[in-house]
Write a protein that holds these residues in place. Structure first.
Motif, short mmCIF file in Angstrom:
data_model
loop_
_atom_site.label_atom_id
_atom_site.label_comp_id
_atom_site.label_asym_id
_atom_site.label_seq_id
_atom_site.Cartn_x
_atom_site.Cartn_y
_atom_site.Cartn_z
N LEU A 144 58.11 35.67 21.96
CA LEU A 144 59.04 36.80 22.03
C LEU A 144 58.71 37.83 20.96
O LEU A 144 58.80 39.04 21.20
N ARG A 145 58.33 37.34 19.79
CA ARG A 145 57.98 38.26 18.69
C ARG A 145 56.87 39.24 19.11
O ARG A 145 56.83 40.38 18.64
N ALA A 146 55.99 38.80 19.98
CA ALA A 146 54.91 39.67 20.45
C ALA A 146 55.38 40.70 21.47
O ALA A 146 54.59 41.55 21.92
N ASN A 147 56.67 40.65 21.85
CA ASN A 147 57.24 41.58 22.84
C ASN A 147 58.35 42.43 22.22
O ASN A 147 59.31 42.79 22.89
N GLN A 148 58.18 42.77 20.93
CA GLN A 148 59.22 43.52 20.21
C GLN A 148 58.64 44.78 19.56
O GLN A 148 58.51 44.86 18.34
N PRO A 149 58.31 45.80 20.34
CA PRO A 149 57.72 47.00 19.75
C PRO A 149 58.67 47.73 18.80
O PRO A 149 58.22 48.28 17.78
N LEU A 150 59.97 47.75 19.10
CA LEU A 150 60.90 48.46 18.21
C LEU A 150 61.05 47.70 16.89
O LEU A 150 61.16 48.32 15.83
N HIS A 151 61.03 46.38 16.95
CA HIS A 151 61.07 45.60 15.72
C HIS A 151 59.81 45.84 14.88
O HIS A 151 59.88 45.90 13.65
N PHE A 162 63.14 36.41 28.45
CA PHE A 162 63.33 35.46 29.55
C PHE A 162 62.05 34.65 29.69
O PHE A 162 60.97 35.20 29.95
N LEU A 163 62.17 33.35 29.52
CA LEU A 163 61.05 32.42 29.55
C LEU A 163 61.05 31.66 30.87
O LEU A 163 62.05 31.02 31.22
N LEU A 164 59.95 31.72 31.60
CA LEU A 164 59.79 30.96 32.82
C LEU A 164 58.86 29.77 32.58
O LEU A 164 57.84 29.92 31.88
N PRO A 165 59.16 28.60 33.14
CA PRO A 165 58.29 27.44 32.93
C PRO A 165 56.86 27.74 33.37
O PRO A 165 56.62 28.21 34.48
N GLY A 166 55.92 27.50 32.47
CA GLY A 166 54.52 27.68 32.79
C GLY A 166 54.04 29.11 32.81
O GLY A 166 52.85 29.37 33.03
N GLN A 167 54.95 30.08 32.61
CA GLN A 167 54.57 31.49 32.67
C GLN A 167 54.80 32.25 31.38
O GLN A 167 54.30 33.36 31.21
N GLY A 168 55.58 31.69 30.47
CA GLY A 168 55.87 32.37 29.22
C GLY A 168 56.97 33.40 29.35
O GLY A 168 57.74 33.41 30.32
N ILE A 169 57.06 34.30 28.37
CA ILE A 169 58.06 35.37 28.37
C ILE A 169 57.64 36.42 29.40
O ILE A 169 56.58 37.04 29.28
N VAL A 170 58.47 36.63 30.42
CA VAL A 170 58.14 37.58 31.48
C VAL A 170 58.91 38.88 31.36
O VAL A 170 58.58 39.86 32.03
N LEU A 171 59.94 38.91 30.49
CA LEU A 171 60.75 40.11 30.34
C LEU A 171 61.45 40.03 28.99
O LEU A 171 61.87 38.95 28.57
N ALA A 172 61.58 41.17 28.30
CA ALA A 172 62.26 41.20 27.01
C ALA A 172 62.94 42.54 26.81
O ALA A 172 62.49 43.56 27.33
N LEU A 185 68.95 42.33 28.82
CA LEU A 185 68.08 41.41 29.54
C LEU A 185 68.73 40.97 30.86
O LEU A 185 68.08 40.95 31.91
N ILE A 186 70.02 40.62 30.81
CA ILE A 186 70.72 40.21 32.03
C ILE A 186 70.72 41.33 33.06
O ILE A 186 70.49 41.11 34.26
N GLY A 187 70.94 42.55 32.61
CA GLY A 187 70.91 43.69 33.53
C GLY A 187 69.53 43.92 34.11
O GLY A 187 69.39 44.20 35.31
N ALA A 188 68.49 43.79 33.27
CA ALA A 188 67.12 43.98 33.76
C ALA A 188 66.76 42.92 34.78
O ALA A 188 66.12 43.21 35.81
N LEU A 189 67.16 41.67 34.54
CA LEU A 189 66.88 40.60 35.51
C LEU A 189 67.57 40.88 36.83
O LEU A 189 66.96 40.74 37.91
N VAL A 202 65.76 33.48 25.45
CA VAL A 202 65.20 33.27 24.12
C VAL A 202 65.75 34.37 23.21
O VAL A 202 65.62 35.56 23.52
N MET A 203 66.34 33.97 22.08
CA MET A 203 67.03 34.91 21.20
C MET A 203 66.45 34.90 19.80
O MET A 203 66.04 33.85 19.29
N THR A 204 66.45 36.08 19.16
CA THR A 204 65.99 36.19 17.77
C THR A 204 67.14 36.00 16.79
O THR A 204 67.01 36.33 15.61
N SER A 205 68.26 35.48 17.22
CA SER A 205 69.47 35.42 16.40
C SER A 205 70.02 34.00 16.34
O SER A 205 69.46 33.07 16.91
N ARG A 206 71.14 33.87 15.67
CA ARG A 206 71.91 32.63 15.77
C ARG A 206 72.54 32.54 17.15
O ARG A 206 72.58 33.52 17.90
N VAL A 207 73.06 31.37 17.49
CA VAL A 207 73.72 31.16 18.78
C VAL A 207 75.22 31.18 18.54
O VAL A 207 75.77 30.27 17.92
#
Length: 270
Positions: A144-151, A162-172, A185-189, A202-207
């Protein structure tokens, strides 16, 4: 609106002072409006506003499906952004009934509620059963860190992926607020026709509690986070059937609640 701005500052260190310029994230008020009435105003990053508004509408229960929306537009003003929805007749009536019950203004997190009981509302049980290899979970936040241009520009925003089995992060998606990032993310999905039940958030924060609530309403069965869960969030996750993998960093993670969705490896979680 720009997502960040370069602003001057003074860096004070042990060996002296230095003039600097930093890219800092923008934060603007975003009003979510249904049938001409503002339902919530939240501070958010001014990117992916349509995704944010649709995800917010879904995760907070203002709509149940996208076909309950007749029209939508994003309108930028000098002082902020409006995300305007017009709903179908029956949904509009249901929202008007909900609006009459509201006692005061709403904000981020638990929006449009007026009682402690509703804040602790029962969540749907998530029964979807995707399986993830332990190594996928262990490295999910790194990916996910590799999909954070604003960060990369600001070092000051959260992300939800959003992590899919065997496919990695497909949307962030990114935002100054962790729950805003998840709503985006929910809206984009939803707008791309991707079922949250097929993967993991997958979250960069606490739960926290509101993240569990949003995941349950979206039907996502696994939540992976770089930091800790709260005790109450774990209780809700257990009740809702959601798998929690926390402290996911450095090639490892802590596994809580419904561990059957994570496939163990010899040196990983037993």
């Amino acid at each position: 609106m720009p997502l960040s701005r370069s602003l001057p500052g003074l860096s004070v260190q042990a060996d002296g002072q230095l003039s600097v310029r930093r890219n800092l994230p923008e934060e603007v008020p975003v009003a979510v409006v249904f049938d001409g009435t503002t339902q919530a105003v939240m501070m958010a990053s001014p990117g992916d506003i349509a995704d944010f508004a649709h995800g917010f509408a879904l995760s907070e229960g203002f709509i149940e499906t996208l076909d309950q929306i007749e029209e939508f537009e994003v309108v930028e003003h000098e002082v902020g952004i409006e995300a305007r929805f017009w709903l179908t007749g029956e949904r509009s009536k249901a929202l008007e009934t909900r609006r009459r019950k509201m006692a005061g203004p709403v904000g981020c997190g638990l929006c449009g509620i007026d009682s402690l009981e509703e804040a602790s509302r029962a969540l749907p049980t998530v029964t979807a059963d995707p399986r993830f290899a332990a190594c996928e979970v262990a490295h999910a936040t790194d990916e996910l860190r590799a999909n954070q241009p604003l960060h990369d520009q600001t070092r000051a925003v959260h992300a939800a992926g959003f992590l899919l089995p065997g496919q990695g992060i497909v949307l962030a998606r990114e935002d100054v607020g962790r729950h805003n990032a998840l709503d985006k993310l929910i809206g984009a999905l939803a707008r791309q026709g991707i079922d949250p039940a097929t993967g993991a958030f997958v979250m960069t924060s606490r739960v926290s509690v509101e993240l569990i609530q949003k995941a349950a309403i979206a039907g996502c069965p696994v939540l992976i986070a770089v930091s800790a869960p709260t005790a109450h969030a774990l209780r809700l996750a257990d009740q809702a059937g959601i798998t929690i993998a926390a402290f996911a960093r450095g090639g490892g993670f802590d596994l809580y609640s419904h561990p059957h969705r994570i496939i163990p490896e010899a040196q990983d979680v037993p």
